[in-house]
Design an enzyme around this catalytic site. Structure first.
Site, PDB file in Angstrom:
ATOM      1  N   LYS A  34       1.066  -1.440  -0.071  1.00  0.00           N
ATOM      2  CA  LYS A  34       0.260  -0.061  -0.046  1.00  0.00           C
ATOM      3  C   LYS A  34       1.055   1.342   0.104  1.00  0.00           C
ATOM      4  O   LYS A  34       2.129   1.042   0.203  1.00  0.00           O
ATOM      5  CB  LYS A  34      -0.433  -0.679   1.185  1.00  0.00           C
ATOM      6  CG  LYS A  34      -0.594  -0.160   2.331  1.00  0.00           C
ATOM      7  CD  LYS A  34      -1.763  -0.422   4.019  1.00  0.00           C
ATOM      8  CE  LYS A  34      -0.406  -0.053   4.888  1.00  0.00           C
ATOM      9  NZ  LYS A  34      -1.267  -1.206   6.255  1.00  0.00           N
ATOM     10  N   TYR A 241      17.901  29.627   8.784  1.00  0.00           N
ATOM     11  CA  TYR A 241      16.644  30.478   9.567  1.00  0.00           C
ATOM     12  C   TYR A 241      16.436  31.012  10.473  1.00  0.00           C
ATOM     13  O   TYR A 241      17.402  30.079  11.419  1.00  0.00           O
ATOM     14  CB  TYR A 241      15.123  29.918   8.986  1.00  0.00           C
ATOM     15  CG  TYR A 241      14.711  30.090   7.288  1.00  0.00           C
ATOM     16  CD1 TYR A 241      14.416  31.019   7.170  1.00  0.00           C
ATOM     17  CD2 TYR A 241      14.769  28.711   6.656  1.00  0.00           C
ATOM     18  CE1 TYR A 241      14.253  31.899   5.872  1.00  0.00           C
ATOM     19  CE2 TYR A 241      14.238  29.025   5.238  1.00  0.00           C
ATOM     20  CZ  TYR A 241      13.834  30.226   5.111  1.00  0.00           C
ATOM     21  OH  TYR A 241      13.143  30.306   3.425  1.00  0.00           O
TER      22      TYR A 241
HETATM   23  C1  LIG Z   1      -0.428  -1.675   6.645  1.00  0.00           C
HETATM   24  C2  LIG Z   1      -1.220  -3.494   6.785  1.00  0.00           C
HETATM   25  C3  LIG Z   1      -0.044  -5.055   7.076  1.00  0.00           C
HETATM   26  C4  LIG Z   1       1.070  -4.426   7.034  1.00  0.00           C
HETATM   27  O1  LIG Z   1       1.363  -4.187   8.684  1.00  0.00           O
HETATM   28  P1  LIG Z   1       3.645  -3.887   8.645  1.00  0.00           P
HETATM   29  O2  LIG Z   1       2.890  -3.492  10.013  1.00  0.00           O
HETATM   30  O3  LIG Z   1       3.699  -2.666   7.427  1.00  0.00           O
HETATM   31  O4  LIG Z   1       3.903  -4.705   8.352  1.00  0.00           O
HETATM   32  C5  LIG Z   1      -1.213  -5.754   7.438  1.00  0.00           C
HETATM   33  N1  LIG Z   1      -2.372  -5.672   7.465  1.00  0.00           N
HETATM   34  C6  LIG Z   1      -3.067  -4.316   7.273  1.00  0.00           C
HETATM   35  C7  LIG Z   1      -5.125  -4.863   7.190  1.00  0.00           C
HETATM   36  C8  LIG Z   1      -2.501  -3.668   7.439  1.00  0.00           C
HETATM   37  O5  LIG Z   1      -3.011  -2.356   6.921  1.00  0.00           O
END
Ligand SMILES: *Cc1c(COP(=O)(O)O)cnc(C)c1O
Length: 346
Positions: A34, A241
């Site tokens: 994702k 800055y």
């Molecule tokens: C993002 C996510 C994962 C992966 O989690 P990590 O901590 O990055 O391994 C797995 N399952 C769901 C439902 C997620 O939203």
């Protein structure tokens, strides 16, 4: 010409995936891609993992899913975690998060049970209804029943076992199906948290799934910034800055073309280190939108046009995130769209 360069080692991602396959007690290991593979670039990483044998991919949205399907071609499962509008999204697997979702879909799907995250997934009362009326699942092919752990990075956290118990009880009340439990950190919680399909994201990208203990994963990327200018300043002159950093000796300042607009938070002031040919030196002054300054006094080989390491073996993404009061996940997903991304093949 971008002034920041991300070098992403697809081979390291694949080695991390294999490592997770060895560690996971149970069945297969998916890849969570994702947010464009946590900012590193979903397409090249997905291809490398597919070629290594990964058969299950997760993304957050239908748009991400469609792009990933186009990248991967037919074959591997591409599941969409959050909100899948009913309709034709051929080739994507919806994650059903409510009874409304259950009613709206047919065909292959993943059923998400909320065991304590209280975010997405069927709540306990919905589960009761489903258990009392399994016909609600008619027309669906439940590939997996999944749940998501809220505190897996802390092996002592009581929520881990609470969630596991709730999930196991829920599964007993549902038609028999394969299960999917662990995220990256969950894989390291031991055999009880094993299932037919683990869903790691962060660990694939080299973030430490076992915070406070040595990182079992291999780093996956480096970030370097090009020196735009070098200048010598006298004692008493300030940099950046607010005049926030004051030279107390004749100093040589290197300016690189990376700033908070590229995802390097202002909170790194006074903490971040640069590295060049094995030598480390401090960032000085404030982080600007597009620029950062380093005190390279005494680094004789430094020249305009050279590349300073910002994230790399000397200072990994978890460390940089910690300096800024955030976590590696947020740092990675904020990494700038302006960076050039070079991929080393697997
Ligand atoms: C993002 C996510 C994962 C992966 O989690 P990590 O901590 O990055 O391994 C797995 N399952 C769901 C439902 C997620 O939203």
């Amino acid at each position: 010409m971008p002034h920041g360069l991300l070098t992403i080692d697809c081979g390291a991602v694949v080695r991390n995936w294999r490592r997770l396959c060895e560690t996971h007690a149970g069945g297969a290991v998916a890849a969570v891609l994702k947010a464009d593979a946590y900012g590193l670039g979903a397409a090249p990483i997905a291809r490398a993992l597919r070629d290594a044998g990964c058969r299950h991919f997760f993304v957050a949205t239908v748009e991400e899913g469609e792009a990933l399907r186009a990248t991967l071609g037919e074959g591997p499962m591409v599941a969409v975690l959050g909100g899948f509008p009913a309709g034709k999204h051929a080739g994507l697997t919806p994650v059903l998060n409510s009874l409304d979702d259950v009613a709206a879909h047919s065909g292959p799907a993943i059923l998400h049970v909320d065991s304590g995250m209280s975010r997405l997934g069927l709540a306990l009362d919905e589960l009761e209804k489903l258990a009392d009326n399994p016909a609600l699942l008619d027309g669906l092919e439940i590939l997996y029943v999944m749940t998501h752990l809220a505190a897996a990075e802390d092996p002592q956290h009581p929520l881990n076992l609470v969630q596991l118990t709730r999930f196991n009880e829920a599964c007993l009340r549902l038609p028999r199906a394969r299960r999917s439990i662990a995220n990256s950190s969950g894989i390291f919680l031991g055999p009880r948290f094993g299932s037919e399909l683990a869903r790691p994201g962060a660990a694939l990208y080299g973030l430490n799934p076992t915070p406070g203990r040595p990182n079992p994963m291999e780093p996956v990327f480096t970030l370097t910034g090009q020196v735009l200018q070098l200048r010598n300043i006298p004692p008493g002159q300030t940099v950046g800055y607010g005049g926030a950093w004051l030279a107390t000796r004749p100093s040589r300042i290197a300016t690189i073309g990376i700033g908070y607009a590229d995802g390097l938070p202002r909170a790194l002031e006074g903490r971040l280190k640069g590295r060049y040919r094995g030598q480390e030196f401090p960032m000085v002054g404030r982080v600007s939108m597009d620029l950062m300054t380093f005190d390279v006094t005494g680094i004789r080989a430094m020249k305009a046009g050279r590349w300073i390491e910002i994230i790399g073996p000397h200072q990994d993404a978890d460390m940089v995130a910690g300096m800024a009061g955030t976590i590696g996940y947020e740092l990675l997903t904020s990494l700038g769209r302006r960076f050039r991304r070079d991929y080393l093949p697997a």
